[in-house]
Design a protein around this motif. Sequence first.
Motif, PDB file in Angstrom:
ATOM      1  N   ASN A  71       0.815  -1.213   0.000  1.00  0.00           N
ATOM      2  CA  ASN A  71       0.000   0.000   0.000  1.00  0.00           C
ATOM      3  C   ASN A  71       0.849   1.263   0.000  1.00  0.00           C
ATOM      4  OD1 ASN A  71      -2.394  -1.406  -0.046  1.00  0.00           O
ATOM      5  ND2 ASN A  71      -2.689  -1.357   2.175  1.00  0.00           N
ATOM      6  N   ALA A  72       1.989   1.202   0.665  1.00  0.00           N
ATOM      7  CA  ALA A  72       2.877   2.364   0.699  1.00  0.00           C
ATOM      8  C   ALA A  72       3.617   2.541  -0.622  1.00  0.00           C
ATOM      9  CB  ALA A  72       3.874   2.225   1.850  1.00  0.00           C
TER      10      ALA A  72
ATOM     11  N   GLY B 247      10.096  10.044   3.905  1.00  0.00           N
ATOM     12  CA  GLY B 247      10.097  11.401   4.445  1.00  0.00           C
ATOM     13  C   GLY B 247      10.859  12.354   3.548  1.00  0.00           C
ATOM     14  N   ALA B 248      11.966  11.866   2.992  1.00  0.00           N
ATOM     15  CA  ALA B 248      12.749  12.692   2.069  1.00  0.00           C
ATOM     16  C   ALA B 248      11.989  12.954   0.786  1.00  0.00           C
ATOM     17  CB  ALA B 248      14.084  12.002   1.759  1.00  0.00           C
ATOM     18  N   LEU B 249      11.368  11.926   0.249  1.00  0.00           N
ATOM     19  CA  LEU B 249      10.695  12.038  -1.043  1.00  0.00           C
ATOM     20  C   LEU B 249       9.347  12.751  -0.942  1.00  0.00           C
ATOM     21  CD1 LEU B 249      11.147  11.176  -3.978  1.00  0.00           C
ATOM     22  CD2 LEU B 249       9.859   9.099  -3.479  1.00  0.00           C
ATOM     23  N   GLY B 250       8.637  12.543   0.196  1.00  0.00           N
ATOM     24  CA  GLY B 250       7.316  13.140   0.357  1.00  0.00           C
ATOM     25  C   GLY B 250       7.374  14.534   0.953  1.00  0.00           C
TER      26      GLY B 250
ATOM     27  N   HIS C 187       1.085  14.659  -5.449  1.00  0.00           N
ATOM     28  CA  HIS C 187       2.094  13.642  -5.153  1.00  0.00           C
ATOM     29  C   HIS C 187       2.474  13.666  -3.673  1.00  0.00           C
ATOM     30  CE1 HIS C 187       3.709  13.379  -9.563  1.00  0.00           C
ATOM     31  NE2 HIS C 187       2.553  12.758  -9.400  1.00  0.00           N
ATOM     32  N   GLY C 188       2.679  14.847  -3.128  1.00  0.00           N
ATOM     33  CA  GLY C 188       3.037  14.965  -1.719  1.00  0.00           C
ATOM     34  C   GLY C 188       1.962  14.417  -0.806  1.00  0.00           C
ATOM     35  N   LYS C 189       0.709  14.733  -1.104  1.00  0.00           N
ATOM     36  CA  LYS C 189      -0.395  14.232  -0.286  1.00  0.00           C
ATOM     37  C   LYS C 189      -0.501  12.714  -0.382  1.00  0.00           C
ATOM     38  CE  LYS C 189      -3.299  18.393  -0.383  1.00  0.00           C
ATOM     39  NZ  LYS C 189      -4.580  18.989  -0.862  1.00  0.00           N
ATOM     40  N   ASN C 190      -0.284  12.173  -1.582  1.00  0.00           N
ATOM     41  CA  ASN C 190      -0.384  10.726  -1.756  1.00  0.00           C
ATOM     42  C   ASN C 190       0.681   9.986  -0.954  1.00  0.00           C
ATOM     43  OD1 ASN C 190      -2.560  11.007  -3.480  1.00  0.00           O
ATOM     44  ND2 ASN C 190      -1.359  10.798  -5.349  1.00  0.00           N
ATOM     45  N   ILE C 191       1.899  10.521  -0.947  1.00  0.00           N
ATOM     46  CA  ILE C 191       2.966   9.881  -0.173  1.00  0.00           C
ATOM     47  C   ILE C 191       2.674  10.003   1.318  1.00  0.00           C
ATOM     48  CG2 ILE C 191       5.418   9.991   0.429  1.00  0.00           C
ATOM     49  CD1 ILE C 191       5.963  10.828  -2.467  1.00  0.00           C
TER      50      ILE C 191
ATOM     51  N   ALA D 127       0.160   7.522   2.282  1.00  0.00           N
ATOM     52  CA  ALA D 127       0.693   6.163   2.215  1.00  0.00           C
ATOM     53  C   ALA D 127       1.483   5.791   3.462  1.00  0.00           C
ATOM     54  CB  ALA D 127       1.570   6.008   0.973  1.00  0.00           C
ATOM     55  N   ILE D 128       2.176   6.758   4.061  1.00  0.00           N
ATOM     56  CA  ILE D 128       3.005   6.432   5.225  1.00  0.00           C
ATOM     57  C   ILE D 128       2.330   6.797   6.546  1.00  0.00           C
ATOM     58  CG2 ILE D 128       5.210   6.487   4.032  1.00  0.00           C
ATOM     59  CD1 ILE D 128       5.647   9.322   4.988  1.00  0.00           C
ATOM     60  N   MET D 129       1.176   7.451   6.475  1.00  0.00           N
ATOM     61  CA  MET D 129       0.499   7.842   7.707  1.00  0.00           C
ATOM     62  C   MET D 129       0.216   6.652   8.639  1.00  0.00           C
ATOM     63  SD  MET D 129      -2.760  10.385   8.227  1.00  0.00           S
ATOM     64  CE  MET D 129      -1.863  11.781   7.537  1.00  0.00           C
TER      65      MET D 129
END
Length: 230
Positions: A70-71, A140-143, A185-189, A192-194
Amino acid sequence: MAKSAEKFFDELNAKCQNHIAVKGHPFLRKFGEGKVSPAGIKKFAEQYYLFSRWFTRYLAAVVANTPYENARRPLVQNLWEEIGLEENESSHPNLFRRFVRAAGVDMSKLEEADALPCTRVFIDEYLFICRDGNFLESMGALGPGTEAVVPYFYRPIWEGLKKSGKFTKDDIFFFEAHIELDVEHGKNIQNAIMPYATDDASQKMIADGAKKILDIRTVLWDGLEKACCT
């Protein structure tokens, strides 16, 4: 007791948006004010291409580094949007190459161009974090550290390019498109990690990844200011 994931990301996003690499860096300010010469814009186009051509590699590294399906899903979607079909003129690599050519860079010689020290450090550190960090640090770096804040530092670049009068709307559409697209994109990442940002240790890894990539982007902007604005 750990903060809720929602509160954690609200605070982290605010910190990232106010980081010097995103808001207030002299290079971005000068660019936005139209104070970068055509020669400086050409140098920026060359150096940023040397970084951006590897962005899909960074995405792929985080996909490989992420153990949960999912992530991984939004990263795979992002990867496809970044690559698209190579023959498609609207694929992101082709949009960026259009800007690079419009800036006066000889594409036939670009692959052999030397990266400035600041560019080389940024490329190497970005890959290291995406490939070798804990997946939460990488995300965290990518999002929060990249995709979520791209609109804030691409906007002054886009505004400065418009002010230069040297480019058509199509020439610089790459930046306009990412100002809009990378919000999603930022919101999707983040979404995904939330589910994995529920304890202090996990939240620290995400925040550390975001800070590391923003700190190293500051090094990039520092170097490009010297190379492009003098």
